[in-house]
Design an enzyme around this catalytic site. Structure first.
Site: not given
Length: 294
Positions: A13, A39, A41-43, A212, A236, A242, A277
């Site tokens: 990112d 990503g 998926g990775a998150n 949200g 953030d 995720d 992050g």
């Protein structure tokens, strides 16, 4: 320990923060810039690993420096990366993120993620069979995710779908899912949508709607049940979905009711938005326990 397979994107990112997001054709001044691991998926894999689950990552990376760093990061997060495909001459996925305190805008360039194809998924069937639950999103090709859903159905493995980014779906992909998580934009683009209550009733309680800062909504006993978010200062919002999904899966596979699982997921998402992050801000189980004690 329950084993969870995550099929999805592995990306880097590039994040610019600003007080107000630009309108079409407008230029605004940013406050900061950073390069982060991401990503969808990775998150999700990191979110689940930090909650103490055994996580196996399925996906693809390139041979560029960003891909190498992203893969090492997953390894450092105690995620099994042996099944991730490494492609020569390809770049890894890239996400350009504009983030304000209220919301964000994201442009994703798939790179190697677009090579997570049907043949790759089929070749992973024996590894998939070892999982108690499999989760997927759509930053990898939908055709591959459809094959994945069929393998999970064949072997009676719980399949969780986060159909994001939203697109036209193969109807079997949705029907094969045991649990579907969508936001307020995505739910309106599900097949045969007329109203939130109607579509959630049609899915017979297996659809979770995230709303949200208001929390999330489920459907039980013929009614919509709204479960509020926790009140946290927002630093953030990137990665909040995720974090929510990680918490939801973690609770569901441990036997929690859907209502209680969503309540736990709301805590995970709330703690995430309080930190910067997409991955670095994902909460650990220790942080969640400390929050509950307070």
């Amino acid at each position: 320990m329950k084993k969870i397979g995550v099929f999805g994107s592995i990306s880097t990112d590039f994040v610019a923060t600003t007080d107000v997001l630009p309108q079409e054709g407008e230029t605004v001044i940013g406050q900061s810039f950073s390069t982060q691991f991401g990503g969808k998926g990775a998150n999700k894999a990191v979110a689940l690993s930090r909650l103490g689950k055994q996580v196996v990552m399925f996906g693809a990376v390139g041979d560029d420096e960003f891909s190498k760093r992203a893969l090492n990061n997953l390894k450092n997060e105690k995620i099994d990366i042996k099944n991730v495909k490494k492609l020569h001459g390809k770049i890894g996925g890239i996400a350009n993120i504009l983030s304000s305190r209220k919301t964000n805008m994201i442009v994703v360039t798939p790179g190697a993620n677009s090579c997570v194809d049907e043949e790759y998924v089929k070749s992973m069937e024996n590894e998939i069979k070892k999982c108690d639950c499999v989760v997927a999103e759509l930053e990898i090709p939908q055709e591959a995710v459809l094959v994945l859903s069929e393998i999970c159905k064949k072997h009676k493995i719980m399949f969780v779908l986060n159909p994001s980014p939203i697109m036209k779906f193969d109807k079997h992909l949705l029907s094969n899912a045991d649990l579907i998580v969508v936001n307020e934009t995505e739910i309106k683009r599900l097949p045969n949508f007329k109203s939130q209550k109607q579509i959630m009733a049609d899915f017979n309680g297996k659809l979770v709607l995230t709303t949200g800062k208001r929390g999330a909504t489920i459907f039980e006993n013929g009614e919509l049940i709204k479960l509020p978010a926790i009140d946290m200062p927002v630093a953030d919002t990137t990665g909040a979905g995720d974090a929510f999904l990680g918490g939801l899966i973690d609770a569901v596979i441990e036997g929690a009711s859907l209502k209680n699982a969503v309540e736990f997921a709301n805590i995970c998402a709330g703690l995430k938005v309080s930190k910067l992050g997409a991955q670095t801000g994902l909460p650990t189980l220790k942080e969640i326990k400390n929050f509950l004690k307070k």
